[in-house]
Design a protein around this motif. Structure first.
Motif, PDB file in Angstrom:
ATOM      1  N   TYR A   7      -3.718  -4.913   0.740  1.00 51.03           N
ATOM      2  CA  TYR A   7      -4.429  -4.507  -0.460  1.00 51.03           C
ATOM      3  C   TYR A   7      -5.153  -5.703  -1.056  1.00 51.03           C
ATOM      4  N   ARG A  34      -8.993  -1.517  -0.425  1.00 56.95           N
ATOM      5  CA  ARG A  34      -9.638  -2.277  -1.499  1.00 56.95           C
ATOM      6  C   ARG A  34      -9.494  -1.548  -2.828  1.00 56.95           C
ATOM      7  N   HIS A  35      -9.356  -2.337  -3.892  1.00 61.19           N
ATOM      8  CA  HIS A  35      -9.241  -1.806  -5.253  1.00 61.19           C
ATOM      9  C   HIS A  35     -10.241  -2.537  -6.130  1.00 61.19           C
ATOM     10  N   ASP A  36     -11.054  -1.794  -6.835  1.00 63.67           N
ATOM     11  CA  ASP A  36     -12.005  -2.407  -7.762  1.00 63.67           C
ATOM     12  C   ASP A  36     -11.272  -2.869  -9.012  1.00 63.67           C
ATOM     13  N   ARG A  37     -11.460  -4.131  -9.367  1.00 63.89           N
ATOM     14  CA  ARG A  37     -10.907  -4.644 -10.614  1.00 63.89           C
ATOM     15  C   ARG A  37     -11.642  -4.010 -11.791  1.00 63.89           C
ATOM     16  N   SER A  46      -4.326   2.024  -9.498  1.00 67.54           N
ATOM     17  CA  SER A  46      -4.084   2.250  -8.068  1.00 67.54           C
ATOM     18  C   SER A  46      -3.396   1.049  -7.422  1.00 67.54           C
ATOM     19  N   LEU A  47      -3.725  -0.170  -7.862  1.00 69.25           N
ATOM     20  CA  LEU A  47      -3.069  -1.363  -7.331  1.00 69.25           C
ATOM     21  C   LEU A  47      -1.696  -1.550  -7.969  1.00 69.25           C
TER      22      LEU A  47
END
Length: 123
Positions: A7, A34-37, A46-47
């Motif tokens: 992740y 991938r996770h958008d900050r 989600s993270l």
């Protein structure tokens, strides 16, 4: 899917590159997530569902969660690399290796107090 879930935030500010490099070197199956900050650079929910602090990079291997890229590299090397990328556990050479592996996590710039102990910046 079997293998590692890796992740990372979807930005240029991440240290997962060296983890992905090692995963490729040891030919280990992985899935990149991938996770958008958020605009404030905060971790999205989600993270946080993967790691409650929203730390990234983070990997999940068989339900075990690891954060911090140096720790992840050590884990992958010990578990999957068969001694190819680090000296044997319990040796002085391994302690020196781990010292420098973790030292790379320090933010160091010529104006940083950390550089007082770093001969690289001294002329």
């Amino acid at each position: 899917m079997d293998g590692i879930d890796a992740y990372s935030p979807s930005s240029k500010f991440f240290r997962l590159n060296r983890v992905l490099w090692l995963l490729e070197e040891i030919n280990l199956a992985y899935r990149l997530v991938r996770h958008d900050r958020l605009p404030e650079f905060m971790a999205p929910d989600s993270l946080k569902r993967v790691h409650r602090l929203g730390k990234a990079p983070v990997i999940v291997d068989g339900g075990q969660i690891f954060i911090e890229s140096a720790v992840i590299l050590g884990y992958l090397t010990d578990r999957y690399a068969g001694g190819r990328f680090a000296p044997a556990l319990g040796t002085l050479e391994r302690r020196v290796h781990d010292q420098w592996l973790h030292w790379t996590e320090r933010p160091v710039a010529p104006s940083s107090p950390a550089c007082d102990e770093c001969a690289l910046w001294k002329t």
